[in-house]
Enzyme design. Sequence first.
Site, PDB file in Angstrom:
ATOM      1  CE1 TYR A  92      -3.800  -1.617   5.573  1.00 62.27           C
ATOM      2  CE2 TYR A  92      -2.981   0.193   4.682  1.00 62.27           C
ATOM      3  CZ  TYR A  92      -3.594  -1.582   4.294  1.00 62.27           C
ATOM      4  OH  TYR A  92      -4.098  -1.638   3.446  1.00 62.27           O
ATOM      5  CB  SER A 100      -1.154   0.259   1.394  1.00 58.40           C
ATOM      6  OG  SER A 100      -1.481   1.328   1.504  1.00 58.40           O
TER       7      SER A 100
END
Length: 246
Positions: free
Chosen positions: A152, A139
């Site tokens: 995250y 990501s």
Amino acid sequence: MAPTYAIFGATSGIARAVIAELARRGTTLVLAGRNLPEVERIAADTHLRYGVPTHSLVFDACDLSSHGAVWTAAVACTGRLDGILVAFGTLTDQKQAEQDVAAAEAMMDSNYVGVVSLVTHAANYFEKERRGVIGVISSVAGDRGRQSNYIYGSAKAGVTAFCQGLRQRLFKSGVRVVTIKPGIVDTPMTYGMKLPPLVARPERVARDIVRAMYRADGDIYTPFFWRFIMLVIRMIPEPIFKRLSL
């Protein structure tokens, strides 16, 4: 002979779009995920729509002890694999993870530890085969820690670093390692979030992923403009960055 790919995390929004894109190209698919009835439904639908062979397996990213057996079963479905895509992960509430260590640990397990475990099995297989491609969805959140999603993001940063080292290791064996860094994608993972104008459709991201899986070796951003957005964010000096509300 048509290539054979295994998709781990086959029920995710991005994975579903990738499965359709690969099936259009005639790819034989081994689909694995935690919700086996849903995986089987996707496999049956894909076979019906595109006429490609499909196989279904149950896979739990957090059950590390099962990964070796699942990998062996994935290879056994077709006798050989040409590539895999790691598409599993979770995005839980940052505020909850800040206060609840168990929630933070669960996010790290599903987004980082599980990836390292599964991909290690895949890497050893492809290294012996001296061919293949390993695609891992990371990501843009891993490019710089931000207060809005740093737990995250730290897991995704770990995945990116892991893939970089693995790429260097496997290069001499002819195995490609592709790290996919999507921006914000309109999938069930982001349901209920306030999405910015730059949100991408999963079909767009899937096309980029499949193109990369067929020929790339390295990091790719999807959509492409996130490469430049994250370059700017990484270049902001720390004394300024820590005062921003990002």
